[in-house]
Design an enzyme around this catalytic site. Structure first.
Site, PDB file in Angstrom:
ATOM      1  N   LYS A 288      10.995 -24.190  12.723  1.00 57.70           N
ATOM      2  CA  LYS A 288      10.297 -23.307  13.644  1.00 57.70           C
ATOM      3  C   LYS A 288       9.844 -24.110  14.859  1.00 57.70           C
ATOM      4  O   LYS A 288       9.302 -25.205  14.722  1.00 57.70           O
ATOM      5  CB  LYS A 288       9.087 -22.673  12.947  1.00 57.70           C
ATOM      6  CG  LYS A 288       8.631 -21.363  13.551  1.00 57.70           C
ATOM      7  CD  LYS A 288       7.633 -20.659  12.642  1.00 57.70           C
ATOM      8  CE  LYS A 288       7.275 -19.301  13.184  1.00 57.70           C
ATOM      9  NZ  LYS A 288       6.319 -18.588  12.321  1.00 57.70           N
ATOM     10  N   GLU A 374       0.550  -7.012   0.723  1.00 53.63           N
ATOM     11  CA  GLU A 374      -0.649  -6.192   0.904  1.00 53.63           C
ATOM     12  C   GLU A 374      -1.014  -5.414  -0.359  1.00 53.63           C
ATOM     13  O   GLU A 374      -2.204  -5.265  -0.683  1.00 53.63           O
ATOM     14  CB  GLU A 374      -0.442  -5.219   2.074  1.00 53.63           C
ATOM     15  CG  GLU A 374      -0.318  -5.889   3.433  1.00 53.63           C
ATOM     16  CD  GLU A 374       1.108  -6.316   3.775  1.00 53.63           C
ATOM     17  OE1 GLU A 374       1.323  -6.812   4.892  1.00 53.63           O
ATOM     18  OE2 GLU A 374       2.000  -6.150   2.910  1.00 53.63           O
ATOM     19  N   ARG A 402       0.276  -0.216   4.074  1.00 54.35           N
ATOM     20  CA  ARG A 402       1.297  -0.603   3.106  1.00 54.35           C
ATOM     21  C   ARG A 402       0.746  -0.656   1.681  1.00 54.35           C
ATOM     22  O   ARG A 402       1.498  -0.812   0.732  1.00 54.35           O
ATOM     23  CB  ARG A 402       1.882  -1.963   3.483  1.00 54.35           C
ATOM     24  CG  ARG A 402       2.350  -2.059   4.921  1.00 54.35           C
ATOM     25  CD  ARG A 402       3.069  -3.348   5.202  1.00 54.35           C
ATOM     26  NE  ARG A 402       4.461  -3.261   4.768  1.00 54.35           N
ATOM     27  CZ  ARG A 402       5.318  -4.279   4.807  1.00 54.35           C
ATOM     28  NH1 ARG A 402       4.912  -5.466   5.228  1.00 54.35           N
ATOM     29  NH2 ARG A 402       6.555  -4.136   4.404  1.00 54.35           N
TER      30      ARG A 402
END
Length: 637
Positions: A288, A374, A402
């Site tokens: 990244k 979640e 969610r």
């Protein structure tokens, strides 16, 4: 599309000629490394001017080039997970010269959007949806007998969500022509956590594993027949703890891991896999922030920076007038943890965004990042609450959607004392329609046992969070992104009377404005001009029914104001109360209209919804003037 690139075209001679993947595919394989270098430089220069998602895209440059080079997009379908990593994709698919407009009003969408480009095959914003969507597309191609390949690109952070494994399990059994590319950069937004992200390295690098392996070899070599059997068994056992076997057990043909920054290897591997039928899995390892040293060193900081100086790596900070609501929450959580040893802080992979960095450092044993999960976060909190602990779930309004079943079934039905700190409630701005916290008042208000609070300012947010810990049941405190009006924050914690609003301004014009949340300042200004009564309602549930009925008896019109959709929101609660009490009174409900609000600054989004100061004034003052005119005509008639 065509147009002038950011900076002279001579800086990016190959990239300047790529208006679509078709142009990319006309290049020789030997030119692809240069395309990648130009693309990476273009991303750095362009994002530096306006800010945006950054580190993830730098890590997928070679992968994006290879995918569009090998696959016949858009006929072949390419599905990105979340979209943080999709800036290179936008550049190569005709949106290069508009990249500087990303996340701005009328500019490019922050994530892939079907309405924006035929190359954006699936709209995304929430994590871990790519495999499910791509599988649907692959099965559709099967059903229609279309020769099409479908690719899902998912990050290792997104692979921590259960939905991704549900899709893998289903895909392996359906045998559709699907390629899943795992972009493994050991990062999501915060550091990856959980057993899956540490499993392989821990097992294969462990001293016990190595010691047992070597001792076993010495003994078994003395017994040739048994040694051969053991050698084969060892390869099988070792395979069982390598990632390849995990995915192969799910029905995929696994290849990897390979270097995700070696474009030649990527192209060769993808060409081979494109010829194969059935579920395929390619594991690529990337870095990244690749190619920009500051982002490589601190990918969390550079996940979504504002404008920055590309030469020095200095990110230009906004001049904030005071602490954000997120910072108010983070400070309250630390203060509360000092006085309440049973308090537990929980986040689904949003430590930085939810303001939990300081808490995680000061109270590491009471801090839990459960990864992008979640549903698990909510039920995990429920289990803690069952045992007498005091869980606080820090979660964005849009992400709590969610875990709705868990919220109802595992928390509210059992009336468990859990505090939900709902960040990014209302209109969030640049992340757009997928992230607007437009629905929480509606989806929470209909749940029995829920208490819902909407603070008008920073200090009230702090006191409401404390109030939530005193309530023996589930409580949500919803607050917006960014800073508030800048009121003084009291260090002392004081519980508010539950279900009680407060009159902030007494008026004589016959109009009462009932405000839920931080739009109160604009409502007060309107109240001054109209000489209206202005009320800070504070609680959406339980609603202050006594106050509402009292105001309805003393006023000739009521206006409700909220930063939530009108359907089922706070205004609807007032309407229901008046109808049940058989009170007939002109009422205007002002909130987010029945449409998705797109990206822009928070101010742009408020204006688009008619909830900025000018829009509120226009709507409320216009309605009240018309009401007066109608009343005058009736009296005159």
């Amino acid at each position: 599309m065509t147009g002038a690139m950011t900076g002279p075209a001579s800086l990016h001679p190959l990239l300047s000629g790529i208006e679509s993947p078709t142009d990319l595919r006309r290049l020789e394989p030997s030119q692809l490394a240069a395309v990648c270098a130009e693309l990476r430089d273009y991303l750095i220069r362009t994002v530096a001017t306006r800010g945006g998602h950054f580190a993830a895209g730098l890590g997928t440059v070679e992968l994006t080039v290879a995918l569009h080079y090998v696959y016949d997009t858009p006929h072949d379908r390419l599905v990105w997970d979340v979209g943080h990593q999709a800036y290179p994709h936008k550049v190569l698919t005709g949106r290069r010269d508009r990249l500087a407009t990303i996340k701005q009003k009328d500019g490019l969408a922050p994530f892939p959007a079907r309405s924006e480009s035929i190359y954006d095959t699936f709209g995304v914003g929430h994590s871990s949806t790519s495999i499910s969507a791509a599988l649907g597309m692959a099965v559709a191609a099967q059903q229609e007998a279309i020769d099409r390949r479908v690719v899902a690109v998912i990050g290792d952070g997104a692979m921590t969500a259960g939905m991704a494994f549900e899709a893998l399990n289903n895909a392996g059994s359906l045998k559709a022509d699907l390629l899943v590319v795992l972009n493994d950069n050991d990062m999501s937004i915060s550091e990856n956590v959980g057993a899956m992200s540490h499993y392989f390295a821990r097992i294969l690098s462990g001293r016990m594993y190595a010691a047992l392996r070597e001792r076993g070899k010495k003994v078994l070599r003395q017994m040739p027949t048994v040694w051969e059997l053991a050698r084969r068994s060892e390869e099988h056992v070792k395979g069982m703890v390598l990632p390849g076997t995990l995915f192969e057990e799910l029905g995929f043909n696994y290849i990897g891991p390979i270097d995700g920054h070696d474009v030649d290897t990527l192209v060769a591997t993808l060409r081979n896999q494109r010829k194969l039928r059935g579920p395929q899995f390619l594991h690529v390892v990337t870095r990244k922030g690749k190619g920009y040293a500051p982002a490589e060193a601190d990918p969390i900081k550079w996940h979504g920076p504002g404008p920055f100086d590309p030469a020095s790596g200095t990110i230009f900070k906004d001049k904030a007038t005071g602490p954000s609501f997120t910072q108010v929450f983070g400070q309250w959580l630390c203060d509360m943890a000092e006085r309440e040893p049973r308090l537990i802080g929980i986040t689904p992979a949003m430590r930085e965004g939810s303001g939990l960095v300081e808490f995680s450092k000061r109270f590491p044993k009471r801090y839990f990042d459960v990864a992008i999960a979640e549903q698990h976060a909510v039920t995990f909190a429920a289990g803690l609450a069952c045992e007498g602990l005091k869980p606080v779930v820090a979660i964005y309004s849009t992400f709590l959607q969610r875990a709705y079943d868990q919220l109802i079934h595992d928390v509210a039905l059992q009336n468990l004392p859990i505090v939900f700190a709902l960040d990014r409630a209302g209109l969030v701005g640049s992340d757009g329609s997928t992230h607007q916290g437009a629905f929480d008042l509606s989806y929470l208000r209909c749940i029995p046992n829920m208490v819902i609070m909407a603070p008008a300012d920073e200090n009230e947010c702090r006191q409401m969070l404390y109030t939530a810990t005193t309530i023996d049941g589930p409580t949500a405190v919803r607050y917006p992104r960014g800073t508030g009006p800048g009121v003084a924050i009291e260090s002392q914690l004081s519980a508010l009377p539950v279900g009680r609003g407060e009159i902030r301004r007494e008026g004589r014009a016959g109009l009462a404005i009932l405000c839920f949340g931080t739009l109160l300042q604009a409502a007060l200004a309107i109240g001054e001009r109209l000489d209206a009564t202005v009320v800070n309602m504070r609680f959406v549930k339980p609603l202050d029914e006594e106050l509402v009925l009292h105001l309805s008896a003393r006023h000739r019109g009521l206006v409700t104001v909220e930063e939530n959709v009108l359907a089922g929101g706070a205004g609807a609660a007032v309407t229901e109360l008046l109808a049940a009490a058989d009170v007939q009174l002109p009422q205007l409900s002002v909130g987010i209209p029945d449409r998705f609000i797109e990206h822009g600054s928070r101010e742009d989004c408020l204006a688009a919804a008619g909830l900025d100061a000018a829009g509120l004034a226009r709507t409320i003052e216009g309605w009240w003037a018309a009401h007066h005119s109608d009343r005058a005509r009736l009296v005159g008639g």
